[in-house]
Design an enzyme around this catalytic site. Structure first.
Site, PDB file in Angstrom:
ATOM      1  CB  SER A 150      56.910-104.714  39.523  1.00  0.00           C
ATOM      2  OG  SER A 150      55.999-105.747  39.811  1.00  0.00           O
ATOM      3  N   GLY A 151      58.264-107.680  38.676  1.00  0.00           N
ATOM      4  CA  GLY A 151      57.927-108.958  38.033  1.00  0.00           C
ATOM      5  C   GLY A 151      56.427-109.191  38.029  1.00  0.00           C
ATOM      6  CG  LEU A 152      52.322-108.436  40.765  1.00  0.00           C
ATOM      7  CD1 LEU A 152      51.648-109.787  40.580  1.00  0.00           C
ATOM      8  CD2 LEU A 152      51.943-107.819  42.111  1.00  0.00           C
TER       9      LEU A 152
ATOM     10  CG  ASP B 192      55.069-112.418  40.160  1.00  0.00           C
ATOM     11  OD1 ASP B 192      56.080-112.559  39.435  1.00  0.00           O
ATOM     12  OD2 ASP B 192      55.093-111.823  41.254  1.00  0.00           O
TER      13      ASP B 192
ATOM     14  CG  ASP C 216      60.866-108.573  40.852  1.00  0.00           C
ATOM     15  OD1 ASP C 216      61.666-109.440  41.255  1.00  0.00           O
ATOM     16  OD2 ASP C 216      59.642-108.625  41.021  1.00  0.00           O
TER      17      ASP C 216
ATOM     18  CG  ASP D 220      60.863-113.100  39.444  1.00  0.00           C
ATOM     19  OD1 ASP D 220      60.484-112.188  40.206  1.00  0.00           O
ATOM     20  OD2 ASP D 220      60.237-113.440  38.432  1.00  0.00           O
TER      21      ASP D 220
ATOM     22  CD  GLU E 151      61.585-113.440  44.510  1.00  0.00           C
ATOM     23  OE1 GLU E 151      61.377-112.248  44.191  1.00  0.00           O
ATOM     24  OE2 GLU E 151      60.681-114.282  44.662  1.00  0.00           O
TER      25      GLU E 151
ATOM     26  CE  LYS F  36      57.773-114.670  42.217  1.00  0.00           C
ATOM     27  NZ  LYS F  36      58.428-113.338  42.259  1.00  0.00           N
TER      28      LYS F  36
ATOM     29  CG  ASN G 189      53.233-111.891  44.300  1.00  0.00           C
ATOM     30  OD1 ASN G 189      52.685-111.615  45.362  1.00  0.00           O
ATOM     31  ND2 ASN G 189      53.863-110.993  43.564  1.00  0.00           N
ATOM     32  CB  SER G 190      56.203-112.203  48.382  1.00  0.00           C
ATOM     33  OG  SER G 190      57.440-112.371  47.761  1.00  0.00           O
TER      34      SER G 190
ATOM     35  NE  ARG H  80      61.312-110.280  47.083  1.00  0.00           N
ATOM     36  CZ  ARG H  80      60.338-109.973  46.243  1.00  0.00           C
ATOM     37  NH1 ARG H  80      60.573-109.134  45.222  1.00  0.00           N
ATOM     38  NH2 ARG H  80      59.155-110.514  46.368  1.00  0.00           N
TER      39      ARG H  80
ATOM     40  CG  HIS I 163      58.890-108.693  50.415  1.00  0.00           C
ATOM     41  ND1 HIS I 163      58.180-107.557  50.692  1.00  0.00           N
ATOM     42  CD2 HIS I 163      58.283-109.242  49.322  1.00  0.00           C
ATOM     43  CE1 HIS I 163      57.204-107.407  49.820  1.00  0.00           C
ATOM     44  NE2 HIS I 163      57.241-108.431  48.971  1.00  0.00           N
TER      45      HIS I 163
HETATM   46  C1  SPV Z   1      57.040-107.399  42.457  1.00  0.00           C
HETATM   47  O1  SPV Z   1      56.624-106.239  42.375  1.00  0.00           O
HETATM   48  O2  SPV Z   1      56.990-108.189  41.529  1.00  0.00           O
HETATM   49  C2  SPV Z   1      57.646-107.846  43.701  1.00  0.00           C
HETATM   50  C3  SPV Z   1      57.170-107.293  44.938  1.00  0.00           C
HETATM   51  O3  SPV Z   1      58.445-108.716  43.656  1.00  0.00           O
HETATM   52  S1  SPV Z   1      55.987-108.332  45.539  1.00  0.00           S
HETATM   53  O4  SPV Z   1      54.894-108.371  44.613  1.00  0.00           O
HETATM   54  O5  SPV Z   1      55.633-107.750  46.800  1.00  0.00           O
HETATM   55  O6  SPV Z   1      56.561-109.642  45.716  1.00  0.00           O
HETATM   56 MG    MG Z   2      58.373-109.824  42.009  1.00  0.00          MG
END
Ligand code: SPV
Ligand code: MG
Length: 530
Positions: free
Chosen positions: A42-44, A54, A81, A83, A110, A116, A118-119, A154, A185
């Site tokens: 995971s990027g986050l 993130d 991930d 990004d 994505e 980016k 975070n979503s 994504r 997502h």
């Molecule tokens: C991550 O885990 O970094 C994701 C999922 O991209 S989210 O945090 O939901 O964007």
């Molecule tokens: Mg991410």
């Protein structure tokens, strides 16, 4: 099976599979051991472990390096991930090549803008131009060398508030551009918009979901709708945060580990997760099987000739430049890997209490000699043992040279600068020290009083190495002297003479100067200059 193939299978087969988040090698291993078939890098959470945001604050090479550690730690595939791909199509091409090199099995790209966000943060995040993003996906697919490397597209249209039609339009375009699966997502607390997407999507390509916000949705509902993969996206990091905060607070409040220690993973679990077993196994396979260096130091003698200095301490404890002779010697031995020497004490035994030594006492020191002391420590005469007089001060180069030449037998350090002097432990070998370098070893012919000063090639300094066979030869010689009743008074030179008489080859390593056998006050002064 290759990791790429494993990931492709779990993405494309109809059954529902789960990826759990990891953010480093350790958490990746924990995911694998829990039985998951794959890992979401995971990027986050990778960003969070570095306490950065993130927002692409980690560089893409840092991300690749971290993902590489994860891939190294496990046998299951890692889906990174990725990004937005850290730039345009060209950056994506390099990314895919590097991910393949570090063993990552697939990447998710994505359709947002670099850098980016975070979503789950901010509203109405800008989306990438559809055609530009399709170009990125094509570039990714064209760059992979391994046909099974997985590229997931994504769709962030629902996150950005563009609605279902736009999400479907984009998903279709990405599918046609070559994406192996679509990650749709959503940040809603219910799965309803995702389920509407799934209905209209109709299984055109595998679908991946991330139910971080709609976590209450029963898993059966995903399965019933033909979802391919569900990603539990950040739960190991979040559980680690809670556990670390609780532990830190407890230790701070208690100023003690008492409440914490029983509740944290034991250290041996840390070593297990690091794979220490494998390293131990490899050490047995690849490291030379060298016995550790042992040492016996003979320090029983009283030592006259020092005025009142030796009234309360044996001469081995006299100080040279503020440090006892014996302590210096033990340091020297430790320097060469001997962590604990056996020291034979006698006169004023209680005054010798240095660390890094085990003690053997010779209560008969007053009327016994060196050989008797050595016999008391004969249990320590193992292959790879240095035997040293406790009253020598020497330069480490002498020990180094002795160890370099030492073999399976016995090897003596001999000072050739002292040839022709009337000292005890005179040595005659099969050749004098020419002062020139030679690969040819010199062999002892005689030692002690039997060697006339003018015929001697030097003086044994009271340091020898006993190898695999040599240790046994010394024990044999000690036994022989004991049997004939001469052991009590014998010197070490008598023991060595006995070894020679048994036809054993004893090697001599020459050096010149660089040591003092401290026998009188003047020697103490000399030793200060070593
Ligand atoms: C991550 O885990 O970094 C994701 C999922 O991209 S989210 O945090 O939901 O964007
Ligand atoms: Mg991410």
């Amino acid at each position: 099976m290759r990791k790429t193939t494993a990931l492709r299978r779990l993405v494309s087969r109809p059954a529902l599979d789960f990826l759990l988040e990891a953010h480093n090698g350790l958490s990746a291993k924990i995911v694998e051991e829990a039985g998951f078939p794959g890992i979401w890098a995971s990027g986050l959470t990778m960003s969070a472990t570095f306490a950065v945001r993130d927002n692409n604050e980690l560089s893409w090479t840092q991300v690749v390096e971290q993902a590489g550690f994860m891939a190294d730690a496990v046998r299951i595939p890692v889906l990174l991930d990725g990004d937005t791909g850290y730039g345009n199509f060209n950056n994506v091409r390099r990314l895919v090549r590097k991910l393949e090199q570090v063993g990552v099995a697939g990447v998710t790209l994505e359709d947002k803008l670099f850098p980016k966000t975070n979503s789950f943060l901010r509203d109405r995040q800008p989306l990438a131009d559809l055609d530009e993003f399709c170009g990125k996906l094509k570039a990714a697919k064209d760059s992979q060398q391994d046909p099974d490397f997985v590229v997931v597209a994504r769709v962030e249209a629902l996150i950005a508030g563009w609605g279902l039609d736009e999400a479907l339009r984009r998903a279709e375009a990405y599918h046609l551009a070559g994406a192996d699966a679509i990650l749709i997502h959503s940040r809603r607390p219910s799965a309803s918009e995702v389920f509407r997407f799934l209905e209209r999507w109709g299984g055109r390509a595998p679908v991946v979901l991330v139910p971080t916000r709609y976590w209450r949705t029963p898993t059966e509902d995903f399965r019933a709708r033909g979802v391919s993969v569900v990603i539990w996206a950040n739960h190991l990091l979040r559980s680690a945060i809670s556990a670390m905060q609780a532990t830190a607070a407890r230790i701070a409040a208690d100023e003690s580990l008492a409440q914490v220690e029983p509740n944290v993973a034991p250290l041996h679990e840390v070593f297990r997760l690091q794979g220490d077993d494998e390293l131990q196994e490899a050490e047995r396979r690849y490291l030379p099987a060298r016995a550790p260096l042992g040492a016996i130091v003979l320090a029983a003698g009283a030592g006259g000739g020092f005025g009142g200095l030796t009234d309360d301490v044996p001469k081995a404890m006299l100080k040279v430049r503020g440090r006892p002779i014996l302590a210096r010697l033990l340091d020297d031995l430790a320097h060469f890997g001997c962590s604990e020497a056996a020291v034979v004490r006698g006169y004023r035994a209680e005054a010798i209490d240095l660390p890094n030594a085990r003690y053997v006492d010779n209560p008969d020191f007053a009327d016994t000699g060196e050989a008797w002391s050595l016999a008391l420590a004969a249990g320590d005469l193992r292959p790879g043992t240095l035997v040293a007089f406790g009253d020598i001060v020497l330069k480490r180069a002498i020990v180094q040279a002795l160890l370099e030449e030492a073999g399976d037998g016995l090897t003596l350090a001999v000072d050739s600068a002292l040839a022709a002097l009337d000292l005890p432990d005179r040595v005659r070998s099969d050749r004098p020290d020419t002062g020139r370098f030679s690969f040819d070893p010199a062999f002892l012919q005689a030692i002690g009083e039997a060697v006339r000063p003018e015929a001697s090639h030097g003086v044994w300094i009271g340091l020898l190495h006993a190898g695999r066979d040599g240790a046994g030869w010394l024990r044999e010689a000690l036994d022989a002297l004991r049997a004939e009743g001469t052991l009590r008074a014998a010197r070490l030179s008598d023991v060595l003479t006995r070894v020679l008489a048994a036809g054993r080859p004893v090697r001599v390593v020459y050096h010149r100067g660089g040591w003092v056998n401290v026998n009188q006050l003047a020697d103490l002064l000399d030793a200060s200059g070593i």
